[in-house]
Motif scaffolding. Sequence first.
Motif, PDB file in Angstrom:
ATOM      1  N   VAL A 414     -10.056 -18.779   5.439  1.00  0.00           N
ATOM      2  CA  VAL A 414      -8.525 -18.977   5.201  1.00  0.00           C
ATOM      3  C   VAL A 414      -8.563 -19.422   3.684  1.00  0.00           C
ATOM      4  CG1 VAL A 414      -6.106 -19.714   5.277  1.00  0.00           C
ATOM      5  CG2 VAL A 414      -8.127 -19.219   7.143  1.00  0.00           C
ATOM      6  N   LEU A 415      -9.270 -20.947   3.586  1.00  0.00           N
ATOM      7  CA  LEU A 415      -9.052 -21.261   2.295  1.00  0.00           C
ATOM      8  C   LEU A 415      -9.859 -20.575   1.507  1.00  0.00           C
ATOM      9  CD1 LEU A 415      -9.666 -24.781   3.337  1.00  0.00           C
ATOM     10  CD2 LEU A 415      -7.623 -24.087   3.000  1.00  0.00           C
ATOM     11  N   PRO A 416      -9.409 -20.549   0.134  1.00  0.00           N
ATOM     12  CA  PRO A 416      -9.902 -19.824  -1.567  1.00  0.00           C
ATOM     13  C   PRO A 416     -10.438 -20.810  -1.582  1.00  0.00           C
ATOM     14  CG  PRO A 416      -7.092 -21.017  -1.652  1.00  0.00           C
ATOM     15  CD  PRO A 416      -7.110 -21.273  -0.304  1.00  0.00           C
ATOM     16  N   SER A 417     -11.502 -20.099  -2.521  1.00  0.00           N
ATOM     17  CA  SER A 417     -12.551 -20.484  -3.490  1.00  0.00           C
ATOM     18  C   SER A 417     -11.890 -20.875  -4.508  1.00  0.00           C
ATOM     19  CB  SER A 417     -14.108 -19.565  -2.597  1.00  0.00           C
ATOM     20  OG  SER A 417     -13.369 -18.347  -3.338  1.00  0.00           O
ATOM     21  N   THR A 418     -10.913 -20.133  -5.328  1.00  0.00           N
ATOM     22  CA  THR A 418     -10.562 -20.417  -6.802  1.00  0.00           C
ATOM     23  C   THR A 418      -9.195 -20.580  -6.181  1.00  0.00           C
ATOM     24  OG1 THR A 418     -10.189 -17.903  -6.612  1.00  0.00           O
ATOM     25  CG2 THR A 418     -12.302 -19.432  -7.452  1.00  0.00           C
ATOM     26  N   LEU A 419      -8.574 -21.258  -7.324  1.00  0.00           N
ATOM     27  CA  LEU A 419      -7.103 -21.756  -7.585  1.00  0.00           C
ATOM     28  C   LEU A 419      -6.752 -20.430  -8.872  1.00  0.00           C
ATOM     29  CD1 LEU A 419      -6.760 -24.929  -6.315  1.00  0.00           C
ATOM     30  CD2 LEU A 419      -5.325 -22.923  -5.198  1.00  0.00           C
ATOM     31  N   PRO A 420      -6.044 -19.915  -8.599  1.00  0.00           N
ATOM     32  CA  PRO A 420      -4.828 -18.440 -10.099  1.00  0.00           C
ATOM     33  C   PRO A 420      -5.002 -20.123 -10.592  1.00  0.00           C
ATOM     34  CG  PRO A 420      -3.592 -19.113  -8.699  1.00  0.00           C
ATOM     35  CD  PRO A 420      -5.140 -19.526  -7.706  1.00  0.00           C
ATOM     36  N   ASP A 421      -5.313 -20.236 -12.152  1.00  0.00           N
ATOM     37  CA  ASP A 421      -4.658 -21.519 -13.390  1.00  0.00           C
ATOM     38  C   ASP A 421      -3.582 -21.400 -13.505  1.00  0.00           C
ATOM     39  OD1 ASP A 421      -7.526 -21.068 -14.278  1.00  0.00           O
ATOM     40  OD2 ASP A 421      -7.840 -19.853 -15.811  1.00  0.00           O
ATOM     41  N   ASN A 422      -2.472 -20.157 -13.083  1.00  0.00           N
ATOM     42  CA  ASN A 422      -0.956 -20.289 -13.584  1.00  0.00           C
ATOM     43  C   ASN A 422      -0.522 -19.715 -12.346  1.00  0.00           C
ATOM     44  OD1 ASN A 422       1.207 -20.707 -13.842  1.00  0.00           O
ATOM     45  ND2 ASN A 422       1.348 -19.816 -16.644  1.00  0.00           N
ATOM     46  N   PHE A 423      -0.063 -20.639 -11.273  1.00  0.00           N
ATOM     47  CA  PHE A 423       0.573 -19.842  -9.906  1.00  0.00           C
ATOM     48  C   PHE A 423       1.829 -19.511 -10.165  1.00  0.00           C
ATOM     49  CE2 PHE A 423      -1.710 -23.512  -8.328  1.00  0.00           C
ATOM     50  CZ  PHE A 423      -2.053 -22.719  -6.826  1.00  0.00           C
ATOM     51  N   SER A 424       2.633 -18.889 -11.167  1.00  0.00           N
ATOM     52  CA  SER A 424       3.792 -18.397 -11.804  1.00  0.00           C
ATOM     53  C   SER A 424       3.724 -16.998 -12.761  1.00  0.00           C
ATOM     54  CB  SER A 424       4.741 -19.455 -12.472  1.00  0.00           C
ATOM     55  OG  SER A 424       3.955 -19.386 -13.922  1.00  0.00           O
ATOM     56  N   THR A 425       2.268 -16.867 -12.748  1.00  0.00           N
ATOM     57  CA  THR A 425       1.629 -15.759 -13.454  1.00  0.00           C
ATOM     58  C   THR A 425       1.942 -14.540 -12.761  1.00  0.00           C
ATOM     59  OG1 THR A 425       0.509 -16.499 -14.765  1.00  0.00           O
ATOM     60  CG2 THR A 425      -0.013 -14.210 -15.268  1.00  0.00           C
ATOM     61  N   ARG A 426       2.851 -13.614 -12.829  1.00  0.00           N
ATOM     62  CA  ARG A 426       2.845 -12.237 -12.187  1.00  0.00           C
ATOM     63  C   ARG A 426       2.034 -10.863 -12.611  1.00  0.00           C
ATOM     64  NH1 ARG A 426       8.138 -12.521  -9.438  1.00  0.00           N
ATOM     65  NH2 ARG A 426       9.123 -14.190 -10.289  1.00  0.00           N
ATOM     66  N   GLY A 427       1.410 -10.579 -11.695  1.00  0.00           N
ATOM     67  CA  GLY A 427       0.520  -9.029 -12.125  1.00  0.00           C
ATOM     68  C   GLY A 427      -0.947  -9.752 -11.810  1.00  0.00           C
ATOM     69  N   ASN A 428      -0.688 -11.038 -11.393  1.00  0.00           N
ATOM     70  CA  ASN A 428      -1.983 -10.985 -11.375  1.00  0.00           C
ATOM     71  C   ASN A 428      -3.254 -10.430 -11.021  1.00  0.00           C
ATOM     72  OD1 ASN A 428      -5.021 -12.626 -11.673  1.00  0.00           O
ATOM     73  ND2 ASN A 428      -3.904 -14.631 -11.950  1.00  0.00           N
ATOM     74  N   SER A 429      -4.061  -9.699 -11.666  1.00  0.00           N
ATOM     75  CA  SER A 429      -4.829  -8.378 -10.171  1.00  0.00           C
ATOM     76  C   SER A 429      -5.941 -10.054 -10.009  1.00  0.00           C
ATOM     77  CB  SER A 429      -5.618  -8.030 -11.117  1.00  0.00           C
ATOM     78  OG  SER A 429      -6.047  -8.596 -12.637  1.00  0.00           O
ATOM     79  N   ALA A 430      -6.557 -10.497 -10.056  1.00  0.00           N
ATOM     80  CA  ALA A 430      -7.537 -11.553  -9.264  1.00  0.00           C
ATOM     81  C   ALA A 430      -7.290 -11.288  -8.082  1.00  0.00           C
ATOM     82  CB  ALA A 430      -7.365 -13.096  -9.923  1.00  0.00           C
ATOM     83  N   LYS A 431      -8.105 -11.295  -7.305  1.00  0.00           N
ATOM     84  CA  LYS A 431      -8.071 -11.187  -5.897  1.00  0.00           C
ATOM     85  C   LYS A 431      -8.852 -12.450  -5.272  1.00  0.00           C
ATOM     86  CE  LYS A 431     -10.801  -8.133  -1.886  1.00  0.00           C
ATOM     87  NZ  LYS A 431     -11.680  -7.959  -1.331  1.00  0.00           N
TER      88      LYS A 431
END
Length: 614
Positions: A414-431
Motif C-alpha cells: 500500500v505504501l508508495p515508493s515515491t512521493l510527488p514533488d507537488n501534491f497540488s499539481t493537477r494532471g500529474n501522469s506519474a504512476k
Amino acid sequence: MENTDSTIMVKTIPTYRRQASLIEQEEGGEVAENGTLLSSGCGDIVFEDCHENEKEYPVDRVDVNHTSMFKYLLSMWPLLVIIATPLVCLPIVLAVDEKHQQPARCAYVIVIMAVYWTTEALPIAVTSLVPVVLLPALGVMTTRETSAVYFSDTSMLFMGGFFVALAIEQWDVHKRIALFVLKIVGAEPKCLLFGICMVTWFLSMWISNTATTAMMMTIVQALLQQSEAFPRAYTGTADNGSADAEFLRLSKALSLTVAYSANIGGIASLTGTGPNLVLFAAAQKVFEDVGLESPVTFSTWLVYGLPLSLLLVLVMLVWMVVVYLRYRGGCLCCCCAPEANKKKLEKVNAMIRDEYNNLGPITYPQGTVLTTFVLLVVLWITRDLGGVGGWGMWFPPGLNDSTTSILFGVLVFVLPSTLPDNFSTRGNSAKMTPLLTWGHVQDKMPWSLYLLLGGGYAIARASTVSGLSAWLGQQFLVFQALNLWLVLLIVCYVVCFATEFTSNAAIATLIMPVLAQMSISLQVNPLFFMYPAAIATSFAFMLPVATPPNAIVFASGTLRVIDMVSSGLFLNIICVPILVFATATWGNAFFKFDQVPEEFLRNVTQASTRLNSP
C-alpha cells in the motif's frame, strides 16, 4: 565376439586438449564441438590430437547403446524409489492385527514420506502432498479433513514477515546496514571477520538465510578483490608466498563465516528459518489439543533463541580466528593491530567507504521500509510479554503474531515508493508504485515451505486421529530408566548429523510429532525435546549440500569440501552441548521444560485406555 565391421582406434593423449572426430561408415553419427560423441552410427571412432608420435591401439568394441542404456536406467533411480518404497513398506500394514490397523496405516504413510524426503526422489514440496492421497485412500482421514489442515496461522505469520523481508531486499536496506557496519569496524582481518559475522547473523534473523548469504558474499568478494593491500598487511612480512597463504586462509574464513553466521542467525528469531515455524505450528497443535495456549510466541522465542544464537555465533567466530587467522593468544581487540598494518589496509577501508557513499543518502522508500520493519518487530515483541502484559491484552482473545505480520505485509503493498514533488499539481501522469509489487513476490516466495508445513500438519493430525501417537508413547517408556538430559543430548546429535544430508525443515516436520509424544510419555514438557531438536536442525555446518548458505559460499570457488567438513565437524560437536546447556539453564527457567502440565497427563491416560481397550 569381434566385429570386423566397426573398429575403434585410440591414439595417445598428449597434455593439451584432444579433439574427437567421427569417420562415418554409415550416416547417423554426430560429434559436439568439444569432441563429445552425441550419437553414433556404425562408424569408426578416432580420437585425434595432432601429435607427431601417434600410436594406435586396438581395443575391444564398446557397445555404445548398452552404455547409454545403463546411464539412462541409472538416471531413473528416483522412479525406482517412488515405486519400490510403498511395496517394501507394505509389511507395516499387513503384519499387524485388526486392532492396530489405523496406527499402522498412518505409520505406513509417514515412513513413505520419510524415504521420499530423505532421498528427494520427489521434490520436497510434492512429497508434502502425499497425505492428501494416501490418508483418505487408507481410511485414516477424509480428503476434506486432510486438505483443511494444510494452511494455518503459522503460514500467515511467515507470509507477512516474508513480504516485509522482500521489501528490505528490494530497496537494498540490508546492503546499507552491512556496509555501514563494515565502515565502522574497518578492514583489519579480525575486525573484518567480526563485522561480516555480526552483520550476517543479524540480517539472517529477519530475512531469508539464502538472500543474506548471497548479498554478503557479494560484499566479501568485492573486499577480497583488494588483494594487493591484504596479504602483506596481514602477515607483516615481505614473503609473498607466506602472505598469499595467509590471504587464502582469510578468504576461507570470511566465506565460512558468512555461511555459518546465516545458519546460526536463523535460530535467533521465530521467523528466522523454516524449522522454527515447523516447531511453532507443532507446539500450537500439541497444546491446543489439551485446551492450553502454546507458550511459543515471537517474544518468548527471543528469550531462549537470541542468547543461544549469540553465544553460538561468538564461539564460531573464535574458532574461525584460531583456525584460519592462526591467532593464538594475545588480545582479540581490533584496535590492537600495528599502526603500519592499518595504513596498508587503508585501500580496503577506502573501498568500503566508497561503496557506502555510492548508495547516497537514505531514500524515501528505504526509510519507509526500515520504519515498517522496526515497527513490526516492536509489535511482535510487545504483544505478549510472557504473561505479564502486552498490547495484545487490549484486544479479544485469539489475536496473535500472525495478525501483526499480515497487517505490515499488506502495508508494503500500500505504501508508495515515491512521493510527488507537488501534491497540488493537477494532471500529474506519474504512476504511484508501492514498496512491493506482486510480480516480485511471485519470483521470490518460497511456496514449497507452505506445502511442507501443511504436510507436517497432516502427519500430526493423522498421528493423533489414528492412535499412532498414543502407541508411540507406550514404546518410549523404555527411556524412563535413562537420564533425560542424556537422552536429549543423543537426540540433538542424531538430528544435527542427519540434517547434513536432508532438508532441515523436512526433518523437523518429520520428528516433531514423535518428539512431542516422547516428551509426554516421559512426563516432561512437550517442548523438552521439540524445542532443542528444532534448533539442532540448523546446525548444518559440514557439507555444501546441507543448506543453501553452505552451497552459495562453496560455489564461490574459495573452499574445498574438506575445509567445510573439518571446520563444520567441530561446530557440530560443540554446538549441541551448548544447546543442551541453554535448555537446562535459562530455557528451563522460562519454559519449565522439565515439568509437564497436568492436562497432558490426563490426556495420556485417556489415550492409553482407548489403546488398550478391546
